[in-house]
Scaffold this motif. Structure first.
Motif, PDB file in Angstrom:
ATOM      1  N   SER A   1      -1.596  -7.841  10.305  1.00  0.00           N
ATOM      2  CA  SER A   1      -2.495  -6.854   9.724  1.00  0.00           C
ATOM      3  C   SER A   1      -1.966  -5.427   9.806  1.00  0.00           C
ATOM      4  N   GLN A   2      -0.800  -5.227  10.392  1.00  0.00           N
ATOM      5  CA  GLN A   2      -0.252  -3.883  10.452  1.00  0.00           C
ATOM      6  C   GLN A   2       0.129  -3.400   9.055  1.00  0.00           C
ATOM      7  N   ILE A   3       0.354  -2.115   8.917  1.00  0.00           N
ATOM      8  CA  ILE A   3       0.678  -1.524   7.622  1.00  0.00           C
ATOM      9  C   ILE A   3       1.907  -2.197   7.026  1.00  0.00           C
ATOM     10  N   LYS A   4       1.784  -2.587   5.766  1.00  0.00           N
ATOM     11  CA  LYS A   4       2.883  -3.253   5.089  1.00  0.00           C
ATOM     12  C   LYS A   4       3.944  -2.226   4.688  1.00  0.00           C
ATOM     13  N   PRO A   5       5.197  -2.655   4.586  1.00  0.00           N
ATOM     14  CA  PRO A   5       6.258  -1.742   4.173  1.00  0.00           C
ATOM     15  C   PRO A   5       6.050  -1.262   2.740  1.00  0.00           C
ATOM     16  N   LYS A   6       6.726  -0.132   2.411  1.00  0.00           N
ATOM     17  CA  LYS A   6       6.574   0.457   1.084  1.00  0.00           C
ATOM     18  C   LYS A   6       7.000  -0.501  -0.009  1.00  0.00           C
ATOM     19  N   LYS A   7       8.024  -1.312   0.244  1.00  0.00           N
ATOM     20  CA  LYS A   7       8.516  -2.257  -0.752  1.00  0.00           C
ATOM     21  C   LYS A   7       7.426  -3.269  -1.108  1.00  0.00           C
ATOM     22  N   HIS A   8       6.679  -3.700  -0.086  1.00  0.00           N
ATOM     23  CA  HIS A   8       5.593  -4.651  -0.278  1.00  0.00           C
ATOM     24  C   HIS A   8       4.503  -4.018  -1.140  1.00  0.00           C
ATOM     25  N   PHE A   9       4.193  -2.760  -0.841  1.00  0.00           N
ATOM     26  CA  PHE A   9       3.155  -2.040  -1.587  1.00  0.00           C
ATOM     27  C   PHE A   9       3.589  -1.827  -3.032  1.00  0.00           C
ATOM     28  N   ALA A  10       4.857  -1.483  -3.246  1.00  0.00           N
ATOM     29  CA  ALA A  10       5.384  -1.263  -4.603  1.00  0.00           C
ATOM     30  C   ALA A  10       5.300  -2.551  -5.418  1.00  0.00           C
TER      31      ALA A  10
END
Length: 334
Positions: free
Chosen positions: A169-178
């Motif tokens: 549940s920790q913040i996902k990496p930027k690549k995942h968000f993109a």
């Protein structure tokens, strides 16, 4: 006839694929921003986009039966069949953490809003929908968002809904968000590309089969329009009680959107192509559909007011869906 059916199935497949992309993207965005507010708003709006695309395309061509039939079919499908499948998954070994019951006590606001908007939509349809009704539906949508936002602020002061929901549940990496954003946008574009030819194909099959476009829209449109919501509900239901809670928020939120935002979109889409005096007229078959779906929505909500939903509730909702679909053949002959 065969050609029109193949065309309909082709565009239905395109919408389903676009809906899957949208669902996957929305699901990961919800993981990043999380919470019941996301289920009510971001996820609900995202999973309502297919219906919005279909309604806009239909209203543009003056096919108001297809436009309203799509919205009504969506409510019928998800308030019965959709919730039933979610409950069956969440309360059996199909879930990673099965629960005996799903607690829906915290959705008091949504349950009341859904009843009010369903009844208001049916009453206002007595003389058809015009610009004033479009403004009213938009206002109801704004009020719901305001209440949902206020509840979100209250929830943040207590315990986050998704605490321990995901091990990662920790913040996902930027690549995942993109990636999630790309899928979300691609799905949205695909839906609006496929919506208009889907409506045209639906009209063609309606003529070929001699079946009312309203009845056909109620039965067929939700298969495409509700695909992202169906996928997201299945994924969430498998995650245990917390995921099922977000799934319930998604269903209730999106059905309230159908009764407010989607109806206002239908009215304003008609106005944008036919002028400010455009009106979505009342017809006998649409009126019967409106009454049927309103009654089924209220009946489906009765178990929710007991604040617990279990496997038995899921089975009862499946029966209710079968009754709703069976009534389509009765309405066709009216």
């Amino acid at each position: 006839m065969a050609e029109n059916i193949l065309i309909l199935l082709g565009w239905l497949g395109e919408l389903i694929f676009a809906s899957w992309l949208l669902s996957d993207g929305a699901e990961h965005l919800a993981e990043r921003w999380g919470g019941r507010f996301v289920g009510r708003t971001l996820l609900s709006i995202a999973t309502t986009l297919p219906e919005i695309g279909i309604v806009v395309a239909a209203a543009k061509d003056g096919s108001y039966g297809a436009a309203l039939g799509s919205a009504l079919g969506s409510n019928l499908f998800m308030m019965t069949f959709g919730l039933a499948i979610m409950l069956i998954i969440a309360t059996t070994r199909l879930s990673k953490a099965p629960e005996k019951f799903i607690n829906v006590k915290e959705f008091g606001l949504d349950k009341i809003f859904l009843v009010l908007t369903a009844v208001a939509g049916a009453i206002l349809f007595i003389d058809g929908y015009d610009v004033l009704d479009g403004i009213f539906f938009s206002g109801m949508f704004a009020v719901y968002l305001a209440f949902a936002f206020r509840e979100m602020k209250k929830e943040k002061k207590v315990i986050p809904l998704e605490k321990n929901l995901h091990e990662d549940s920790q913040i996902k990496p930027k690549k995942h968000f993109a990636r999630a954003m790309i899928l979300f946008v691609a799905g949205t574009v695909g839906i609006f590309i496929g919506a208009e030819p889907f409506v045209h194909a639906l009209e063609g099959v309606s003529v070929d089969l001699g079946v009312s476009i309203v009845v056909l829209a109620v039965i067929v449109s939700p298969i495409a329009g509700e695909m992202p919501e169906k996928i997201s509900m299945i994924l969430l239901a498998r995650k245990g009680a917390g995921g099922a809670s977000i799934a319930v928020a998604n269903v209730l939120g999106s059905k309230i959107l159908n009764n407010t935002l989607l109806l206002s979109v239908a009215v304003f889409a008609a106005m944008s192509y036919k002028g400010i005096t455009a009106k979505i007229p009342n017809t006998s078959i649409l009126e019967y559909q409106m009454i049927l779906v309103t009654v089924i929505t209220i009946v489906a909500l009765i178990p929710m007011f007991k604040n617990k939903l279990g496997l038995k509730s899921g089975i009862l909702l499946l029966v209710l869906y079968a009754i709703g679909i069976g009534m389509q053949f009765v309405l066709q002959s009216v």
